[in-house]
Design an enzyme around this catalytic site. Structure first.
Site, PDB file in Angstrom:
ATOM      1  N   ASP A 213      34.391  58.546 -41.701  1.00 30.04           N
ATOM      2  CA  ASP A 213      34.143  58.273 -40.282  1.00 30.04           C
ATOM      3  C   ASP A 213      33.246  59.342 -39.685  1.00 30.04           C
ATOM      4  O   ASP A 213      33.020  60.409 -40.270  1.00 30.04           O
ATOM      5  CB  ASP A 213      35.436  58.102 -39.485  1.00 30.04           C
ATOM      6  N   ILE A 214      32.703  59.034 -38.511  1.00 32.86           N
ATOM      7  CA  ILE A 214      31.782  59.943 -37.826  1.00 32.86           C
ATOM      8  C   ILE A 214      32.571  61.109 -37.237  1.00 32.86           C
ATOM      9  O   ILE A 214      33.607  60.909 -36.586  1.00 32.86           O
ATOM     10  CB  ILE A 214      31.022  59.204 -36.713  1.00 32.86           C
ATOM     11  N   ASN A 221      31.095  59.762 -27.562  1.00 33.76           N
ATOM     12  CA  ASN A 221      31.251  58.706 -26.559  1.00 33.76           C
ATOM     13  C   ASN A 221      31.406  59.289 -25.164  1.00 33.76           C
ATOM     14  O   ASN A 221      30.789  58.832 -24.194  1.00 33.76           O
ATOM     15  CB  ASN A 221      32.469  57.841 -26.894  1.00 33.76           C
ATOM     16  N   ASP A 230      27.808  53.146 -29.609  1.00 33.99           N
ATOM     17  CA  ASP A 230      27.496  51.929 -30.375  1.00 33.99           C
ATOM     18  C   ASP A 230      26.270  52.150 -31.260  1.00 33.99           C
ATOM     19  O   ASP A 230      26.228  51.711 -32.420  1.00 33.99           O
ATOM     20  CB  ASP A 230      27.236  50.758 -29.428  1.00 33.99           C
ATOM     21  N   GLU A 256      35.500  53.988 -35.725  1.00 36.06           N
ATOM     22  CA  GLU A 256      34.371  54.661 -36.381  1.00 36.06           C
ATOM     23  C   GLU A 256      34.622  54.853 -37.875  1.00 36.06           C
ATOM     24  O   GLU A 256      33.868  55.558 -38.549  1.00 36.06           O
ATOM     25  CB  GLU A 256      34.110  56.018 -35.717  1.00 36.06           C
TER      26      GLU A 256
END
Length: 349
Positions: A213-214, A221, A230, A256
């Protein structure tokens, strides 16, 4: 919508009510195509003397699925549509002057298979089977023409089935794709990963599940907005997809987090692939008002090797997820490989 289904209509005008334009139309109609004028005149004033002419307003249902029918209808005026019950197939074909319908239910006597609806006021020549069969014995070209009509109907049905297949395939494709990133979604992951893992274990082939995941996605965000988030997810998915091998299975697991199943990849191979993916993500820079934002990601991998006891996909996910959280605890932007023998491998940057 009115319904006007009649197997032997008591009402109607006799053949003497045919107009000269009707007779000229019949001579060129698909059922009578190619019949010489003299024979056509004999058919009109001989065999068709018992036929009737029906008038139906727009919206009338002439045939409906399952309804018995022993008549062949020739369109003199107006327009009709043939529809199937299957919503994906829907409209099958349009009928106009000179075309006929009712032939399939008349021949196989199992009831109509489609709905025929008048979309405009129409006049129909209704020919009973008791008149049609003797007429064909005398004029074989009628049977040939009817075979051509049937062939055309079958081609229309085949075309509709092919369209339906393509529609179903596209819908199936869409419901298994993540709308934002374009990679496969959780539903597809649940179906395909378990199937592929079982196959690898059955064939004694190594397989590795990679979770990633990021890094600090919530902070991205909160700082730059959901539109930026996004875009980050899309770029992340593109980087992963561009660095995977043919045959690897990539999907968005949720939020994510993404999952990659790599058949024929043991621990060392999987570790090298994960590092290649991590570096591909690290090369992504997303424009923003303060300046480009570099992405980074954490990776956790769990492998199954031939000779080990079989493992379920749920257990493999659990081990890969534990490795992913170990990578986060190690400072993120790294890869951790879980093994059965040694627990968690040291992270690598």
């Amino acid at each position: 919508m009115s319904v006007a289904i009649q197997t032997d209509p008591p009402a109607g005008r006799s053949m003497q009510a045919l107009r000269e334009s009707d007779i000229a139309l019949l001579a060129g109609a698909e059922l009578f195509r190619g019949i010489p004028p003299l024979e056509m005149e004999q058919i009109v004033y001989g065999f068709l003397s018992g036929a009737v002419i029906q008038a139906h307003p727009a919206g009338s249902v002439l045939l409906a699925p399952g309804c018995a029918n022993d008549r062949l209808f020739v369109v003199l005026e107006g327009a009709l549509t043939v529809q199937l019950e299957d919503e994906l197939l829907g409209h099958l074909l349009a009928l106009g002057p000179g075309q006929c319908f009712g032939e399939m239910s008349l021949i196989d006597r199992t009831g109509s298979s489609a709905t025929v609806i008048a979309v405009a006021d129409c006049r129909l020549l209704s020919i009973a089977s008791r008149d049609l069969w003797p007429m064909m014995r005398v004029e074989p070209l009628l049977a040939f023409n009817l075979m051509q009509v049937l062939s055309g109907r079958l081609r229309s049905v085949n075309s509709a089935l092919i369209r339906s297949h393509h529609i179903c395939r596209d819908l199936e494709h869409e419901i298994r794709r993540d709308a934002l990133t374009g990679v496969f979604n959780r539903r597809w992951i649940d179906e395909q990963f378990a199937r592929q893992l079982e196959r690898c274990q059955r064939e004694a082939r190594p397989v590795t599940l990679l979770m990633c995941d990021i890094d600090h996605f919530k902070q991205l965000n909160d700082t730059h907005g959901h539109a930026f988030g996004d875009q980050a997810l899309r770029k992340f998915a593109e980087a992963l997809a561009g660095a995977t091998r043919p045959g690897d299975l990539l999907g968005r697991y949720g939020g994510e987090e993404f999952a990659l199943l790599m058949p024929d990849a043991g621990g060392d191979t999987a570790f090298g692939i994960a590092e290649r993916l991590r570096q591909a993500v690290a090369a992504v820079a997303i424009p923003s008002a303060p300046g480009p934002v570099q992405l980074s990601a954490s990776f956790g991998a769990a492998s199954w090797q031939p000779g080990e006891a079989a493992i379920s996909v749920a257990d493999l996910f659990l081990r890969a997820d534990e490795a992913l959280y170990a990578a986060k605890r190690a400072g993120r932007n790294c890869t951790v490989l879980a093994t059965r023998r040694d627990g968690l491998a040291q992270p690598d940057r």
